[in-house]
Motif scaffolding. Structure first.
Motif, short mmCIF file in Angstrom:
data_model
loop_
_atom_site.label_atom_id
_atom_site.label_comp_id
_atom_site.label_asym_id
_atom_site.label_seq_id
_atom_site.Cartn_x
_atom_site.Cartn_y
_atom_site.Cartn_z
N ILE A 115 0.83 -1.20 0.00
CA ILE A 115 0.00 0.00 0.00
C ILE A 115 0.86 1.25 0.00
N GLU A 116 1.93 1.23 0.79
CA GLU A 116 2.83 2.39 0.84
C GLU A 116 3.47 2.64 -0.52
N ASN A 117 3.90 1.58 -1.19
CA ASN A 117 4.50 1.73 -2.52
C ASN A 117 3.53 2.27 -3.55
N ASN A 118 2.23 2.08 -3.29
CA ASN A 118 1.22 2.58 -4.21
C ASN A 118 0.71 3.97 -3.83
N GLY A 119 1.45 4.64 -2.95
CA GLY A 119 1.11 6.01 -2.60
C GLY A 119 0.27 6.17 -1.35
N GLY A 120 0.01 5.07 -0.65
CA GLY A 120 -0.80 5.14 0.56
C GLY A 120 -2.20 4.61 0.33
N GLY A 121 -2.96 4.52 1.41
CA GLY A 121 -4.31 3.99 1.30
C GLY A 121 -4.89 3.70 2.66
N SER A 122 -5.64 2.62 2.75
CA SER A 122 -6.38 2.33 3.99
C SER A 122 -6.35 0.85 4.34
N VAL A 123 -6.44 0.59 5.64
CA VAL A 123 -6.67 -0.75 6.18
C VAL A 123 -7.91 -0.67 7.05
N LEU A 124 -8.83 -1.60 6.84
CA LEU A 124 -10.01 -1.69 7.69
C LEU A 124 -10.03 -3.05 8.36
N ASN A 125 -10.02 -3.05 9.69
CA ASN A 125 -10.13 -4.29 10.45
C ASN A 125 -11.56 -4.44 10.95
N ILE A 126 -12.18 -5.57 10.62
CA ILE A 126 -13.54 -5.83 11.09
C ILE A 126 -13.46 -6.35 12.51
N LEU A 127 -13.89 -5.54 13.44
CA LEU A 127 -13.86 -5.88 14.85
C LEU A 127 -15.26 -6.29 15.29
N SER A 128 -15.67 -5.90 16.49
CA SER A 128 -16.96 -6.33 17.01
C SER A 128 -17.30 -5.50 18.24
N VAL A 129 -18.57 -5.42 18.58
CA VAL A 129 -18.94 -4.85 19.87
C VAL A 129 -18.31 -5.69 20.99
N LEU A 130 -18.03 -6.97 20.70
CA LEU A 130 -17.40 -7.85 21.68
C LEU A 130 -15.91 -7.57 21.84
N SER A 131 -15.37 -6.61 21.08
CA SER A 131 -14.03 -6.11 21.36
C SER A 131 -14.02 -5.39 22.70
N TRP A 132 -15.19 -4.86 23.09
CA TRP A 132 -15.31 -4.02 24.29
C TRP A 132 -16.09 -4.67 25.42
N PHE A 133 -16.80 -5.73 25.14
CA PHE A 133 -17.78 -6.25 26.10
C PHE A 133 -17.87 -7.76 25.99
N SER A 134 -18.03 -8.42 27.13
CA SER A 134 -18.21 -9.87 27.13
C SER A 134 -19.57 -10.23 27.71
N GLY A 135 -20.25 -11.15 27.06
CA GLY A 135 -21.52 -11.64 27.57
C GLY A 135 -21.35 -12.85 28.48
N GLY A 136 -20.11 -13.28 28.70
CA GLY A 136 -19.85 -14.41 29.57
C GLY A 136 -19.79 -15.74 28.86
N ALA A 137 -20.02 -15.74 27.57
CA ALA A 137 -19.92 -16.97 26.76
C ALA A 137 -18.99 -16.70 25.57
N ALA A 138 -18.53 -17.76 24.93
CA ALA A 138 -17.65 -17.63 23.75
C ALA A 138 -16.49 -16.67 24.04
N GLY A 139 -15.86 -16.88 25.19
CA GLY A 139 -14.80 -15.98 25.61
C GLY A 139 -13.59 -15.95 24.69
N ALA A 140 -13.35 -17.03 23.97
CA ALA A 140 -12.21 -17.05 23.05
C ALA A 140 -12.40 -16.01 21.94
N TYR A 141 -13.61 -15.93 21.42
CA TYR A 141 -13.91 -14.95 20.36
C TYR A 141 -13.77 -13.53 20.91
N THR A 142 -14.33 -13.29 22.10
CA THR A 142 -14.27 -11.97 22.72
C THR A 142 -12.83 -11.55 22.96
N ALA A 143 -12.02 -12.46 23.50
CA ALA A 143 -10.62 -12.14 23.77
C ALA A 143 -9.86 -11.85 22.49
N ALA A 144 -10.14 -12.62 21.44
CA ALA A 144 -9.45 -12.43 20.16
C ALA A 144 -9.82 -11.09 19.53
#
Length: 232
Positions: A115-144
């Motif tokens: 991207i830098e060699n092409n003059g710059g640009g963007s990266v978008l990472n698809i995260l989740s509301v579970l990046s910030w909050f845990s419902g107490g289940a599927a903790g591996a996904y939340t932690a990741a």
């Protein structure tokens, strides 16, 4: 950013949000590389299918070597094992981290020079509301996802001087195969894809795609007592 002038690489492009992101980019005139572990499952005319497992370093390197004209990278590939941190299989917990954290990091490390060699640009990472909050289940996904949020914040600072803007998209449940068995309010992935690409075009650093994400983000300042009032 004029999306019609960009070249994008979308991981996990064969289904779910990844497919809708690919369709949205194409509708705006972008060239799109569509990455998937099984590229034969990609049925979108006009894209370049690429065999890609983001946990496979050789395939990541090959993808970056092939797509040398990329200016937008969207890290969408994901896994959802449902594993508990306390009782789940360690192998499943490791898979979540390998996919969401190490896989995303591997893709950014491979594509940042492109991207830098092409003059710059963007990266978008698809995260989740579970990046910030845990419902107490599927903790591996939340932690990741939480780890991927931290990764996004760090990469944003380090890549900005290289003319690469790094954004994170936070969203709750969507109408996809991954959430088919859940009885809960869900967003339309087509609408989320539009918001995501609008955010890239506007140069946004953070994209909140639903009310749940906005509510949880607002609650972060209140700490544990606000996010988990039943613990008080």
């Amino acid at each position: 950013m004029n999306i019609s002038e960009q070249v994008a690489f979308v991981t996990g492009a064969n289904r779910g949000l990844g497919r809708h992101l690919t369709l949205e980019l194409l509708s705006r005139g972008a060239k799109v590389y569509a990455g998937a572990r099984n590229p034969e499952t990609i049925d979108i005319p006009g894209v370049t299918p690429v065999k890609l497992d983001v946990t496979n370093p050789q395939e990541v390197a090959a993808a970056a070597n092939l797509a040398k004209d990329v200016t937008i990278l969207i890290n969408n590939a994901g896994s959802s094992t449902g594993a508990s941190l306390l009782e789940g299989d360690v192998e499943k917990i490791q898979l979540e981290l390998d996919t969401h954290f190490f896989g995303t990091l591997s893709m950014v490390r491979a594509f940042a020079p492109v991207i830098e060699n092409n003059g710059g640009g963007s990266v978008l990472n698809i995260l989740s509301v579970l990046s910030w909050f845990s419902g107490g289940a599927a903790g591996a996904y939340t932690a990741a996802k939480a780890a991927a949020w931290a990764l996004t914040n760090d990469l944003r600072l380090n890549l900005y001087p290289r003319h690469i803007r790094v954004a994170g998209l936070h969203v709750g449940y969507m109408e996809t195969d991954m959430t088919a068995g859940l009885d809960a309010p869900k967003s339309n992935p087509s609408d989320v894809a539009k918001m995501a690409i609008d955010g890239i075009a506007a140069g946004s650093f953070e994209i909140l795609a639903d009310d749940n994400s906005r509510m949880i983000q607002a609650g972060l300042a209140g700490g544990v007592s606000t996010l988990y009032p039943h613990l008080s």
